[in-house]
Design a protein around this motif. Structure first.
Motif, PDB file in Angstrom:
ATOM      1  N   PHE A 161     -22.878 -14.062  -8.568  1.00 47.58           N
ATOM      2  CA  PHE A 161     -24.148 -14.301  -9.255  1.00 47.58           C
ATOM      3  C   PHE A 161     -25.241 -14.470  -8.211  1.00 47.58           C
ATOM      4  CE2 PHE A 161     -22.527 -18.645  -8.632  1.00 47.58           C
ATOM      5  CZ  PHE A 161     -23.642 -19.286  -8.080  1.00 47.58           C
ATOM      6  N   THR A 162     -26.491 -14.409  -8.681  1.00 51.22           N
ATOM      7  CA  THR A 162     -27.654 -14.684  -7.849  1.00 51.22           C
ATOM      8  C   THR A 162     -28.299 -15.975  -8.344  1.00 51.22           C
ATOM      9  OG1 THR A 162     -28.067 -12.343  -7.432  1.00 51.22           O
ATOM     10  CG2 THR A 162     -29.929 -13.847  -7.114  1.00 51.22           C
ATOM     11  N   PRO A 163     -28.499 -16.988  -7.481  1.00 54.14           N
ATOM     12  CA  PRO A 163     -29.142 -18.234  -7.917  1.00 54.14           C
ATOM     13  C   PRO A 163     -30.608 -17.994  -8.263  1.00 54.14           C
ATOM     14  CG  PRO A 163     -27.937 -18.545  -5.855  1.00 54.14           C
ATOM     15  CD  PRO A 163     -28.027 -17.074  -6.079  1.00 54.14           C
ATOM     16  N   THR A 164     -31.099 -18.725  -9.267  1.00 55.07           N
ATOM     17  CA  THR A 164     -32.498 -18.624  -9.676  1.00 55.07           C
ATOM     18  C   THR A 164     -33.075 -20.016  -9.923  1.00 55.07           C
ATOM     19  OG1 THR A 164     -32.001 -18.478 -12.047  1.00 55.07           O
ATOM     20  CG2 THR A 164     -32.062 -16.397 -10.801  1.00 55.07           C
ATOM     21  N   ALA A 165     -34.407 -20.077 -10.045  1.00 59.41           N
ATOM     22  CA  ALA A 165     -35.086 -21.320 -10.439  1.00 59.41           C
ATOM     23  C   ALA A 165     -36.325 -20.950 -11.236  1.00 59.41           C
ATOM     24  CB  ALA A 165     -35.455 -22.139  -9.206  1.00 59.41           C
ATOM     25  N   LEU A 166     -36.636 -21.781 -12.229  1.00 60.67           N
ATOM     26  CA  LEU A 166     -37.874 -21.566 -12.983  1.00 60.67           C
ATOM     27  C   LEU A 166     -39.069 -21.971 -12.116  1.00 60.67           C
ATOM     28  CD1 LEU A 166     -37.011 -22.844 -16.583  1.00 60.67           C
ATOM     29  CD2 LEU A 166     -37.198 -20.473 -15.793  1.00 60.67           C
ATOM     30  N   GLY A 167     -40.097 -21.112 -12.140  1.00 62.21           N
ATOM     31  CA  GLY A 167     -41.319 -21.396 -11.375  1.00 62.21           C
ATOM     32  C   GLY A 167     -42.373 -22.077 -12.227  1.00 62.21           C
ATOM     33  N   PRO A 168     -43.593 -22.257 -11.671  1.00 60.62           N
ATOM     34  CA  PRO A 168     -44.691 -22.923 -12.392  1.00 60.62           C
ATOM     35  C   PRO A 168     -45.021 -22.238 -13.715  1.00 60.62           C
ATOM     36  CG  PRO A 168     -45.231 -22.631 -10.067  1.00 60.62           C
ATOM     37  CD  PRO A 168     -43.985 -21.853 -10.317  1.00 60.62           C
ATOM     38  N   ASP A 169     -44.767 -20.938 -13.803  1.00 58.49           N
ATOM     39  CA  ASP A 169     -45.050 -20.198 -15.039  1.00 58.49           C
ATOM     40  C   ASP A 169     -43.849 -20.139 -15.978  1.00 58.49           C
ATOM     41  OD1 ASP A 169     -43.419 -18.636 -13.493  1.00 58.49           O
ATOM     42  OD2 ASP A 169     -44.692 -16.832 -13.567  1.00 58.49           O
ATOM     43  N   ILE A 224     -21.641 -11.297 -12.673  1.00 61.37           N
ATOM     44  CA  ILE A 224     -20.742 -10.158 -12.873  1.00 61.37           C
ATOM     45  C   ILE A 224     -19.297 -10.608 -12.736  1.00 61.37           C
ATOM     46  CG2 ILE A 224     -20.732  -9.432 -10.453  1.00 61.37           C
ATOM     47  CD1 ILE A 224     -20.849  -7.130 -13.556  1.00 61.37           C
ATOM     48  N   ASN A 225     -18.433  -9.940 -13.502  1.00 61.46           N
ATOM     49  CA  ASN A 225     -16.982 -10.179 -13.480  1.00 61.46           C
ATOM     50  C   ASN A 225     -16.646 -11.622 -13.842  1.00 61.46           C
ATOM     51  OD1 ASN A 225     -16.766  -7.508 -12.597  1.00 61.46           O
ATOM     52  ND2 ASN A 225     -16.766  -8.109 -10.439  1.00 61.46           N
ATOM     53  N   MET A 226     -17.332 -12.133 -14.862  1.00 62.56           N
ATOM     54  CA  MET A 226     -17.076 -13.480 -15.355  1.00 62.56           C
ATOM     55  C   MET A 226     -17.261 -13.507 -16.868  1.00 62.56           C
ATOM     56  SD  MET A 226     -18.811 -15.946 -12.409  1.00 62.56           S
ATOM     57  CE  MET A 226     -17.775 -17.355 -12.843  1.00 62.56           C
ATOM     58  N   ASP A 227     -16.662 -14.525 -17.490  1.00 60.27           N
ATOM     59  CA  ASP A 227     -16.784 -14.719 -18.933  1.00 60.27           C
ATOM     60  C   ASP A 227     -18.094 -15.460 -19.204  1.00 60.27           C
ATOM     61  OD1 ASP A 227     -16.548 -15.393 -21.619  1.00 60.27           O
ATOM     62  OD2 ASP A 227     -14.414 -15.845 -21.476  1.00 60.27           O
ATOM     63  N   PRO A 228     -18.999 -14.892 -20.018  1.00 62.25           N
ATOM     64  CA  PRO A 228     -20.290 -15.537 -20.261  1.00 62.25           C
ATOM     65  C   PRO A 228     -20.247 -16.658 -21.290  1.00 62.25           C
ATOM     66  CG  PRO A 228     -20.173 -13.526 -21.526  1.00 62.25           C
ATOM     67  CD  PRO A 228     -18.887 -13.605 -20.739  1.00 62.25           C
ATOM     68  N   CYS A 229     -19.129 -16.760 -22.006  1.00 62.49           N
ATOM     69  CA  CYS A 229     -19.036 -17.726 -23.108  1.00 62.49           C
ATOM     70  C   CYS A 229     -18.524 -19.080 -22.619  1.00 62.49           C
ATOM     71  CB  CYS A 229     -18.098 -17.208 -24.188  1.00 62.49           C
ATOM     72  SG  CYS A 229     -18.556 -15.582 -24.850  1.00 62.49           S
ATOM     73  N   GLY A 230     -19.259 -20.133 -22.938  1.00 64.51           N
ATOM     74  CA  GLY A 230     -18.793 -21.478 -22.602  1.00 64.51           C
ATOM     75  C   GLY A 230     -18.612 -21.694 -21.118  1.00 64.51           C
ATOM     76  N   ALA A 231     -19.472 -21.105 -20.296  1.00 68.26           N
ATOM     77  CA  ALA A 231     -19.385 -21.296 -18.844  1.00 68.26           C
ATOM     78  C   ALA A 231     -19.964 -22.661 -18.464  1.00 68.26           C
ATOM     79  CB  ALA A 231     -20.130 -20.185 -18.121  1.00 68.26           C
ATOM     80  N   THR A 232     -19.539 -23.162 -17.315  1.00 65.86           N
ATOM     81  CA  THR A 232     -20.050 -24.437 -16.812  1.00 65.86           C
ATOM     82  C   THR A 232     -20.961 -24.165 -15.626  1.00 65.86           C
ATOM     83  OG1 THR A 232     -18.064 -25.618 -17.498  1.00 65.86           O
ATOM     84  CG2 THR A 232     -19.447 -26.678 -15.844  1.00 65.86           C
ATOM     85  N   THR A 245     -26.946 -26.890  -4.322  1.00 70.73           N
ATOM     86  CA  THR A 245     -25.605 -26.328  -4.577  1.00 70.73           C
ATOM     87  C   THR A 245     -25.559 -25.829  -6.007  1.00 70.73           C
ATOM     88  OG1 THR A 245     -24.527 -27.811  -2.997  1.00 70.73           O
ATOM     89  CG2 THR A 245     -23.132 -26.826  -4.709  1.00 70.73           C
ATOM     90  N   ILE A 246     -25.052 -24.612  -6.188  1.00 70.85           N
ATOM     91  CA  ILE A 246     -24.882 -24.025  -7.524  1.00 70.85           C
ATOM     92  C   ILE A 246     -23.425 -23.584  -7.661  1.00 70.85           C
ATOM     93  CG2 ILE A 246     -25.713 -22.328  -9.187  1.00 70.85           C
ATOM     94  CD1 ILE A 246     -27.685 -22.727  -6.035  1.00 70.85           C
ATOM     95  N   GLY A 250     -11.249 -20.049 -15.781  1.00 73.50           N
ATOM     96  CA  GLY A 250     -10.861 -20.674 -14.524  1.00 73.50           C
ATOM     97  C   GLY A 250     -11.462 -20.050 -13.273  1.00 73.50           C
ATOM     98  N   ARG A 251     -12.322 -19.062 -13.426  1.00 71.92           N
ATOM     99  CA  ARG A 251     -12.947 -18.432 -12.256  1.00 71.92           C
ATOM    100  C   ARG A 251     -14.223 -19.177 -11.891  1.00 71.92           C
ATOM    101  NH1 ARG A 251     -13.407 -12.026 -11.904  1.00 71.92           N
ATOM    102  NH2 ARG A 251     -11.217 -12.442 -11.474  1.00 71.92           N
ATOM    103  N   SER A 252     -14.411 -19.482 -10.597  1.00 73.39           N
ATOM    104  CA  SER A 252     -15.589 -20.217 -10.128  1.00 73.39           C
ATOM    105  C   SER A 252     -16.220 -19.508  -8.940  1.00 73.39           C
ATOM    106  CB  SER A 252     -15.212 -21.645  -9.720  1.00 73.39           C
ATOM    107  OG  SER A 252     -14.790 -22.406 -10.833  1.00 73.39           O
ATOM    108  N   VAL A 253     -17.549 -19.576  -8.882  1.00 75.50           N
ATOM    109  CA  VAL A 253     -18.308 -19.043  -7.739  1.00 75.50           C
ATOM    110  C   VAL A 253     -19.239 -20.154  -7.255  1.00 75.50           C
ATOM    111  CG1 VAL A 253     -19.871 -17.252  -6.917  1.00 75.50           C
ATOM    112  CG2 VAL A 253     -18.189 -16.717  -8.699  1.00 75.50           C
TER     113      VAL A 253
END
Length: 275
Positions: free
Chosen positions: A119-127, A159-167, A230-231, A238-241
């Motif tokens: 994955f690529t880490p992101t953050a919400l900006g001022p907008d 990518i290559n992860m389950d999008p449902c109920g992820a932590t 840290t993200i 059971g897959r973690s990144v």
């Protein structure tokens, strides 16, 4: 009167012989021979009996064809067994259903189940629009609906992860004191046209809301200082990144600068008035 001794002796011997059966031996020999002939005469019946005995042999020989017939019947089920083998082989090739035990949330699996997650880490900006972040990036300090100040840390290009109920876990670490502020939550990622997943800009609950202010945990100002972010994204299979790097939080929301700097300064005391 003169007795003829020789004649008398002969008569006596004859009488004795008759009494002892001396004279019947020849007749007995003929009778024995006769019996022998009778015995020999009985041989044809025995031989005749042999023929009937040979007769039952033919019926005995009859059952083997029945056995042979049974052999053909036994050979019959083998195609059925072979037929059963074909479905078994088909089932083996198909393998177990990889989605068994994982109810659908309406968002398909992202990518290849055997591929490496990322994955690529992101953050919400001022907008309130998400942007990718990396080492050295500026991260906005924003007021959430629950009050205080947080940074919204999310993900995209999952990518290559389950999008449902992820932590999704986000954490800021004070490099001076090693104190950490952590937020962890369960999210369902949005699937894009490219088949990759992401946090949803319009849904702040799909981002980790890392608490920063009021500043009662860091030994320095929160703004304009370097912190480690840290993200960790973990799916329900059971897959973690994991990713971590240093960033600089900033009070850069228009009209919020003074309030932000007051709440986020070192040594702020809860309830202290801000301009």
């Amino acid at each position: 009167m003169r007795v003829n001794f020789s004649r008398t002796l002969a008569l006596t011997l004859l009488s004795s012989c008759l009494a002892l059966g001396c004279g019947v031996r020849p007749a007995t020999e003929e009778g024995d021979a006769g019996v022998g002939e009778k015995d020999a005469g009985q041989t044809p019946p025995d031989a005749g009996t042999g023929t009937p005995d040979a007769g039952p042999g033919t019926p005995d020989a009859g059952p083997p064809p029945a056995d042979a017939g049974t052999g053909e019947s036994d050979a019959g089920p083998e195609p059925s067994d072979a037929g059963t083998g074909t479905p078994d082989a088909g089932s083996s090739d198909a393998g177990p259903d990889p989605d068994e035990g994982y109810p659908s949330c309406g968002v398909p699996y992202l990518g290849d189940r055997e591929g490496k997650g990322d994955f690529t880490p992101t953050a919400l900006g001022p907008d309130m629009a998400a942007a990718a972040i990396q080492a050295g990036s500026t991260v906005s300090i924003i007021e959430p609906v629950q009050g205080g100040r947080v940074s919204f840390i999310g993900v995209k290009d999952v990518i290559n992860m389950d999008p449902c109920g992820a932590t999704l876990l986000g954490a800021f670490r004070d490099l001076r004191s090693n104190r950490v502020s952590v937020d962890q939550r369960t999210v369902t990622l949005q699937r894009g046209a490219d088949g990759r997943g992401a946090s949803t800009d319009s849904d702040t609950a799909s981002f980790s809301n890392v608490f920063l202010c009021p500043n009662n945990w860091s030994n320095a100002d929160i703004f304009d200082q370097e912190y480690e972010v840290t993200i960790i994204l973990s799916d329900r299979r059971g897959r973690s990144v994991y990713k971590a790097f240093n960033i600089r939080p900033a009070c850069n929301v228009p009209g919020e600068d003074k309030w932000c700097r007051c709440l986020c300064k070192q040594g702020y005391k809860l309830g202290e008035p801000c301009p």
